[in-house]
Scaffold this active site. Structure first.
Site, PDB file in Angstrom:
ATOM      1  N   TRP A 101       0.815  -1.216   0.000  1.00 48.91           N
ATOM      2  CA  TRP A 101       0.000   0.000   0.000  1.00 48.91           C
ATOM      3  C   TRP A 101       0.838   1.250   0.000  1.00 48.91           C
ATOM      4  CZ3 TRP A 101      -4.304  -0.758  -2.094  1.00 48.91           C
ATOM      5  CH2 TRP A 101      -4.939  -1.984  -1.958  1.00 48.91           C
ATOM      6  N   ASP A 175      -1.590   6.539   6.170  1.00 49.20           N
ATOM      7  CA  ASP A 175      -2.713   5.780   5.608  1.00 49.20           C
ATOM      8  C   ASP A 175      -3.112   4.779   6.683  1.00 49.20           C
ATOM      9  OD1 ASP A 175      -4.355   3.925   4.400  1.00 49.20           O
ATOM     10  OD2 ASP A 175      -2.991   3.479   2.730  1.00 49.20           O
ATOM     11  N   LYS A 199     -13.035  -1.453   6.321  1.00 46.84           N
ATOM     12  CA  LYS A 199     -12.364  -2.470   7.141  1.00 46.84           C
ATOM     13  C   LYS A 199     -12.829  -2.339   8.589  1.00 46.84           C
ATOM     14  CE  LYS A 199      -8.850  -1.896   3.778  1.00 46.84           C
ATOM     15  NZ  LYS A 199      -8.945  -3.191   3.096  1.00 46.84           N
TER      16      LYS A 199
HETATM   17  N1  PMP Z   1      -4.526   1.502   1.862  1.00 48.72           N
HETATM   18  C1  PMP Z   1      -4.632   0.376   2.580  1.00 48.72           C
HETATM   19  C2  PMP Z   1      -3.756   0.205   3.781  1.00 48.72           C
HETATM   20  C3  PMP Z   1      -5.539  -0.610   2.198  1.00 48.72           C
HETATM   21  O1  PMP Z   1      -5.632  -1.744   2.907  1.00 48.72           O
HETATM   22  C4  PMP Z   1      -6.356  -0.413   1.072  1.00 48.72           C
HETATM   23  C5  PMP Z   1      -7.396  -1.407   0.641  1.00 48.72           C
HETATM   24  N2  PMP Z   1      -7.184  -2.720   0.938  1.00 48.72           N
HETATM   25  C6  PMP Z   1      -6.194   0.774   0.351  1.00 48.72           C
HETATM   26  C7  PMP Z   1      -5.290   1.706   0.780  1.00 48.72           C
HETATM   27  C8  PMP Z   1      -7.003   1.028  -0.880  1.00 48.72           C
HETATM   28  O2  PMP Z   1      -8.262   1.377  -0.509  1.00 48.72           O
HETATM   29  P1  PMP Z   1      -9.452   1.514  -1.558  1.00 48.72           P
HETATM   30  O3  PMP Z   1      -9.631   0.189  -2.192  1.00 48.72           O
HETATM   31  O4  PMP Z   1     -10.576   1.926  -0.657  1.00 48.72           O
HETATM   32  O5  PMP Z   1      -9.081   2.562  -2.525  1.00 48.72           O
END
Ligand code: PMP
Length: 368
Positions: A101, A175, A199
């Site tokens: 991420w 994040d 989540k």
């Molecule tokens: N950052 C993290 C730490 C994530 O776990 C996720 C999704 N699994 C995201 C960003 C991306 O999020 P989204 O799919 O809502 O754009």
């Protein structure tokens, strides 16, 4: 009948009481004659839902008065663009790479400016976190970005770095998509935090941004208006139509969280105690087993997302089939890492972790 235990990494399990309440209010919210999805976002009914949700979140996360709370759309991935568009001011940005991420965040930011790597855990295949003292932080950085919990690799910062103590005046951006509300946040160390809701908060579609006021109002001219933090903040997250139903569901979760107790602790402190116990139960079992393994260094293991492997991977399908038959759902690991992953978000009770450990033990015995 109890529902199955759902270990999905997100969208993820929600408290049953919250789902029941949403169902009961689906056709008529509080005698208004309307369901929440049918309300104008500018009507007094929805405004009251919104204001309560914001106030509850501020209380739960102890967000100081000089930080704005924004409910946006676009998810964590959109924030990977929205943050540089709002905060970079044409200066370089420093990224701490600790898994998929944060890597994605850096790659996206590079479209809008110079995204530098301050540190990386890649050499250990993201099973360790680079120590803050080793980070290469530039004096000209507009901000420093990290992912407080890497959902795929299962590494989590147990403490956020104090950038000032490292000689860096830039704000820290985190994040916290996958560990928001699972533990307190030290706002003295954070300039901006963002996360998708799907989540630990509620249904997909709401993106939470908590941002210090002085960081607002510096968007690049190319920043889309709907993503300009100033416009969003000045309009109480209603510059455009916000994800109303998702905000309502998030609000129900916040109420549920406020009512949680663990010993003398409530709210997020109670969740932290519970999450610590849940994660320890699973890690302790995995560590004593010769049949399973978790590869993440002990001091940076996530309490939320626990990737683990069967040493004999040819048994993966049998493992997953047996789990499903026992009401243990969505344990398959992310495709980039393989193996299994158990996500133990706030709404997953310790009984679910115990049921998983019982199954792990039984499966190991039957395969011996
Ligand atoms: N950052 C993290 C730490 C994530 O776990 C996720 C999704 N699994 C995201 C960003 C991306 O999020 P989204 O799919 O809502 O754009």
């Amino acid at each position: 009948m109890t529902r199955p235990y759902n270990f999905s990494a997100g969208p993820a399990t929600m408290p049953e009481a919250v789902l029941q309440q949403a169902a009961a209010e689906m056709l008529d919210w509080h005698g208004s004659g309307m369901g929440v999805m049918e309300m104008s976002h500018r009507g007094k009914e929805f405004i009251s839902i919104y204001e309560q949700a914001e106030a509850d979140l501020r209380e739960l996360l102890a967000v100081p008065a000089h930080y704005k709370i924004l409910f946006m759309q676009g998810g964590g991935l959109a924030e990977n663009a929205i943050v540089p568009l709002n905060l970079s001011r044409g200066q370089p940005m420093d990224f701490v790479l600790t898994g998929s991420w944060s890597q994605k965040s850096a790659k996206e930011a590079q479209k809008y400016g110079q995204a530098r790597t301050a540190a990386s855990g890649q050499a250990s295949q993201f099973t360790t976190l680079p120590a803050p003292g080793t980070w290469q932080l530039g004096r000209d950085a507009s901000y420093v970005h990290l992912c407080s919990n890497e959902t795929i690799h299962g590494v989590e910062f147990q403490e956020l770095p104090d950038l000032k103590a490292l000689g860096c005046d830039a704000p820290l951006v985190i994040d916290f998509s996958s560990n928001v509300l699972s533990r307190p946040v030290d706002w003295n160390r954070v300039g901006l935090a963002f996360g998708g809701a799907q989540k630990n908060i509620g249904p997909a579609g709401v993106t939470l941004v908590v941002v210090r006021e002085d960081l607002i109002g510096h968007a690049l001219p190319i920043c889309p208006s709907a993503f300009d933090y100033k416009l969003v903040a000045d309009n109480g997250s209603m510059y455009n139509t916000p994800p109303t139903y998702g905000i309502y569901m998030a609000g129900l979760i916040f109420q549920w969280l406020k009512a949680q107790r663990e010993g003398d602790k409530t709210g997020v402190a109670a969740m932290e105690a519970r999450n610590t116990a849940k994660a320890a139960l699973l890690y302790d079992f995995l560590d004593q087993s010769a049949f399973y393994e978790n590869r993440v260094a002990k001091d940076c293991r996530s309490r939320m997302n626990i990737p683990f492997f069967l040493k004999d991977e040819s048994r993966n399908d049998a493992f997953l089939d047996g789990a499903k038959a026992r009401g243990l759902l969505q344990l398959k690991g992310h495709k980039s890492v393989g193996g299994m992953r158990a996500s133990l978000y706030n709404a997953l009770p310790i009984e679910g972790v115990q049921a998983l450990v019982d199954y792990l033990r039984e499966f190991e015995r039957t395969q011996a």
